[in-house]
Motif scaffolding. Structure first.
Motif, PDB file in Angstrom:
ATOM      1  N   GLU A 548      18.666  19.057 -10.295  1.00 11.88           N
ATOM      2  CA  GLU A 548      18.092  18.796  -8.633  1.00 11.88           C
ATOM      3  C   GLU A 548      18.688  20.468  -8.167  1.00 11.88           C
ATOM      4  O   GLU A 548      17.744  21.309  -7.802  1.00 11.88           O
ATOM      5  N   GLU A 552      15.769  23.714  -7.981  1.00 12.04           N
ATOM      6  CA  GLU A 552      15.806  24.152  -6.556  1.00 12.04           C
ATOM      7  C   GLU A 552      15.573  25.781  -7.089  1.00 12.04           C
ATOM      8  O   GLU A 552      14.910  26.549  -6.008  1.00 12.04           O
ATOM      9  N   ASP A 587      15.347  20.752   0.817  1.00 18.57           N
ATOM     10  CA  ASP A 587      15.337  20.074   1.865  1.00 18.57           C
ATOM     11  C   ASP A 587      14.734  19.958   3.098  1.00 18.57           C
ATOM     12  O   ASP A 587      13.929  20.119   3.395  1.00 18.57           O
ATOM     13  N   SER A 591      11.450  19.310   4.450  1.00 10.92           N
ATOM     14  CA  SER A 591      11.422  18.860   5.731  1.00 10.92           C
ATOM     15  C   SER A 591      10.507  19.091   7.089  1.00 10.92           C
ATOM     16  O   SER A 591       9.762  18.319   8.170  1.00 10.92           O
ATOM     17  N   MET A 609      10.891  13.089  -6.742  1.00  8.76           N
ATOM     18  CA  MET A 609      11.666  13.521  -6.291  1.00  8.76           C
ATOM     19  C   MET A 609      12.955  12.144  -6.387  1.00  8.76           C
ATOM     20  O   MET A 609      12.171  10.758  -5.994  1.00  8.76           O
ATOM     21  N   GLN A 612      17.472   9.808  -2.243  1.00 11.65           N
ATOM     22  CA  GLN A 612      18.381  10.288  -1.559  1.00 11.65           C
ATOM     23  C   GLN A 612      17.441  10.765  -0.378  1.00 11.65           C
ATOM     24  O   GLN A 612      17.569  11.289   0.296  1.00 11.65           O
ATOM     25  N   LYS A 613      16.602  12.304  -1.389  1.00 11.26           N
ATOM     26  CA  LYS A 613      15.797  12.659  -1.108  1.00 11.26           C
ATOM     27  C   LYS A 613      14.893  13.044   0.151  1.00 11.26           C
ATOM     28  O   LYS A 613      14.912  13.757   0.465  1.00 11.26           O
ATOM     29  N   VAL A 616      15.695  11.757   3.381  1.00  9.26           N
ATOM     30  CA  VAL A 616      16.261  12.448   4.390  1.00  9.26           C
ATOM     31  C   VAL A 616      14.745  13.543   4.871  1.00  9.26           C
ATOM     32  O   VAL A 616      15.423  13.267   5.650  1.00  9.26           O
ATOM     33  N   VAL A 617      14.588  14.028   3.553  1.00 14.29           N
ATOM     34  CA  VAL A 617      13.390  15.059   3.791  1.00 14.29           C
ATOM     35  C   VAL A 617      12.589  14.873   4.694  1.00 14.29           C
ATOM     36  O   VAL A 617      12.021  15.305   5.702  1.00 14.29           O
TER      37      VAL A 617
END
Length: 664
Positions: A548, A552, A587, A591, A609, A612-613, A616-617
């Protein structure tokens, strides 16, 4: 219990109170006369045919079930009327387990299924509802086996006549299980009615003529054994049609379980390759006669269609049938289909690869495994490897092959992407005797080793000359690399070329492919943003095996002014252009995506993806913007992390997309 003779209208009128007899008799007389008037006008259709010898008995049901006179306990009539009244058991879980009111999401809720799994009729509700089944089987592919078992159970409980009537296209409203009690009176009655209805005519009356022939065949074979009778009847019925179109075949698909392989293969090739026909054969394959008998000639005729059977059915084919020549012929046919345009699309988008691999291993069991405890495990030759595929053989079997046989098959071995790490390690352990020292390996030898190269040691990878562009491009397509091995390759190449990360051109970055993940996060941040923005065109379809943090680092570089600028200013075309790399956006950036930006995400980026990501996003609102294709790309692991509101949004996106597609 009462006999089937009691289904005749005259018997119903006997059980009714005397005050109601004239009214009911008039109603019955009207129903009986209706077909004759329709025949006179030559407007016979399926509905008229049903009324002709399987009349709509709603009036009769009313007379039977609403009568003031009690019905004999244990009779078929009492059982039928109790179903009509929709009686339910007094069960404390009734409210929770009202599965007829469930949404699709309820059927994927493990907790709810554990509670209601034994609810009467739940399995039938899922498996016999075509729309619901097709929606759920996409989420739970193993549901196909569950429903196949149900169909097999149901078929095993049916008698010959019940199976026959359940296959008729004409609708009727009596309990077909009663046909197993005393069929003779009903059969005589049907033949009599058919003789009254039958007439000469054109195509419109063709179905009636064919059905008349079918009933006469049925009358002739009814005293034979059930399976033989069904097969004889089906074969005779099929050959009454001078030309079978895809539409007609689908209409007759209930007869598929009793079609012989010879019957199916006698149809023209243009019919058999039709998508609707193949789907019908696949959907009904679970009901077909025992594959344990499904012979060599049968498998030869079927060819690659063997994979339309379930794993359980393939496992029941005798080992004596699955000899080496037959299995290799089936696999060759499957490979040819996979290489076709249609096959490539189906394999990439519609095939459960793990399940297909399981089917293939079962098909190969008679070749790659010892046939009894007394025989030794076979050691494959190069010819065996070419006829099957390398990953079909265990690491031990591959290690026991002679070095000469292995070297002869190097090209095939290196191309099998499904070899496990253990198998590749066994192969390299054997082959490196002929390829040492590795620093002297030529480019053509490296290409020949293919995926086996991924099991070289770190030092061996750094010593091998992998700087040739063709070699590096090929290694960049491999997906079997561990992070440590990718690092070893990248370090070796950069040292030999005396380059640092900031010196890599866009050609270097595009050539690296998956091996870009061999760069550390700090090295990725030193790459030229412009060069990376050009290289993404060649990287956009790859499932990058980066961490990850590495992803990024890559995507943050793309938002630099020298590349595409800030993410907030990106149009949907940029999200589409960067493809799978969009899964690595920070993130905060994800979002804040707007609707048109979400529309630019390719489905593969959605699937990549982390669960968890995604949870959340993306808000429920953002998830509701997904197209049907994007929504179906959501994996089971991602789904498990979503809250109920998010799941509802994804569900709407999936099924509303299906509705729109149907409308189009």
């Amino acid at each position: 219990g009462e006999t089937l003779q009691s289904q005749k209208p005259s018997t119903y009128s006997k059980t009714a109170p005397s005050s109601q007899k004239p009214f009911r008799q008039n109603q019955i007389r009207e129903l009986s006369n209706a077909p004759r008037s329709q025949l006179g006008s030559r407007s016979l259709n399926a509905e008229a045919f049903r009324n002709c010898f399987l009349p709509n008995n709603s009036v009769l049901v009313s007379a039977l079930c609403d009568s003031q006179q009690p019905l004999p306990e244990g009779s078929w009539a009492a059982a039928y009327c109790s179903k009509m009244h929709n009686l339910s058991l007094d069960d404390p879980s009734t409210d929770t387990c009202q599965y007829t009111k469930w949404s699709v999401q309820h059927f994927t809720n493990s907790t709810l299924l554990k509670l209601c799994g034994r609810a009467q009729g739940l399995r039938e509700h899922v498996c016999l509802n075509a729309t619901l089944y097709h929606q759920l089987v996409k989420l739970k592919p193993r549901l196909a086996d569950v429903c196949a078992d149900l169909q097999a159970e149901q078929e095993s409980r049916k008698c010959f006549l019940q199976r026959f009537f359940d296959m008729l296209p004409a609708r009727y409203e009596f309990d077909t299980s009663q046909l197993c009690v005393e069929p003779a009176p009903l059969l005589v009655d049907l033949l009599h009615k058919l003789s009254v209805c039958e007439m000469e005519g054109g195509e419109r009356e063709g179905f009636l003529v064919a059905m008349g022939y079918l009933l006469r065949v049925l009358d002739f074979v009814a005293s034979q054994q059930e399976l033989q009778a069904m097969e004889t009847m089906t074969s005779a019925f099929i050959h009454k049609f001078p030309r079978v179109t895809p539409e007609l075949f689908v209409d007759l698909s209930q007869f598929i379980p009793f079609m012989s392989v010879a019957d199916i293969m006698s149809f023209p090739a243009s019919l058999i390759v039709n998508d609707s026909v193949l789907t019908a054969i696949r959907d009904h394959s679970s009901e077909m006669k025992d594959p344990s008998k499904w012979e060599v000639m049968d498998v030869e005729h079927l060819g690659r269609l063997v994979f339309a059977l379930s794993a359980k059915q393939i496992n029941s084919i005798p080992l004596t049938v699955l000899n080496k020549d037959i299995v290799e012929q089936v696999l060759a046919g499957q490979r040819r289909w996979q290489d076709s345009v249609v096959g490539e699309v189906c394999v990439s988008r519609c095939t459960d690869q793990n399940y297909h691999r399981q089917q293939t291993q079962i098909l190969l069991r008679g070749i790659v495994k010892a046939r009894s405890r007394r025989t030794k495990v076979p050691v494959p030759s190069c010819a065996d490897i070419r006829g099957t595929f390398p990953s079909a053989w265990t690491s031990t079997q591959l290690r026991r092959m002679s070095l000469d046989e292995l070297k002869e098959c190097m090209e095939v071995l290196g191309q099998d992407s499904s070899l496990s790490s253990e198998q590749r390690r066994s192969l390299w352990g054997k082959l490196k005797q002929s390829f040492s020292p590795v620093r002297e390996l030529r480019a053509d030898q490296v290409l020949e080793l293919g995926s086996v190269l991924t099991e070289m040691g770190d030092r061996e990878l750094q010593e091998t000359n992998l700087t040739h562009p063709a070699v590096l491009a090929h290694l960049g397509t491999l997906t079997q690399w561990s992070p440590q091995k990718m690092r070893a390759v990248v370090l070796g190449v950069m040292r030999k070329r005396r380059l640092k990360a900031e010196h890599l051109s866009f050609v270097d970055l595009a050539t690296f492919g998956h091996l870009l993940c061999g760069l550390s996060s700090s090295e990725i941040r030193r790459l030229g943003p412009y060069n990376l923005s050009v290289a993404v065109v060649f990287l956009r379809e790859l499932s990058m095996p980066c961490s990850e943090q590495q992803m990024e680092a890559l995507t943050s570089h793309l938002s630099r002014p020298e590349a595409f600028g800030p993410v907030s200013a990106w149009g949907p075309e940029i999200f589409t252009e960067i493809g799978t790399l969009a899964a690595g956006l920070p993130d905060m950036a994800l979002s804040a995506l707007l609707r048109e930006q979400v529309e630019g995400l390719i489905p593969e980026a959605v699937a990549l993806m982390s669960p968890q990501k995604m949870a959340v996003v993306f808000s429920a609102l953002q998830l509701s913007w997904l197209s049907a294709e994007q929504a179906w790309a959501v994996t089971e692991a991602q789904w498990a992390e979503l809250d109920p509101e998010q799941r509802h949004a994804v569900g709407l996106a999936r099924y509303e997309g299906d509705v729109l597609l149907e409308l189009r």
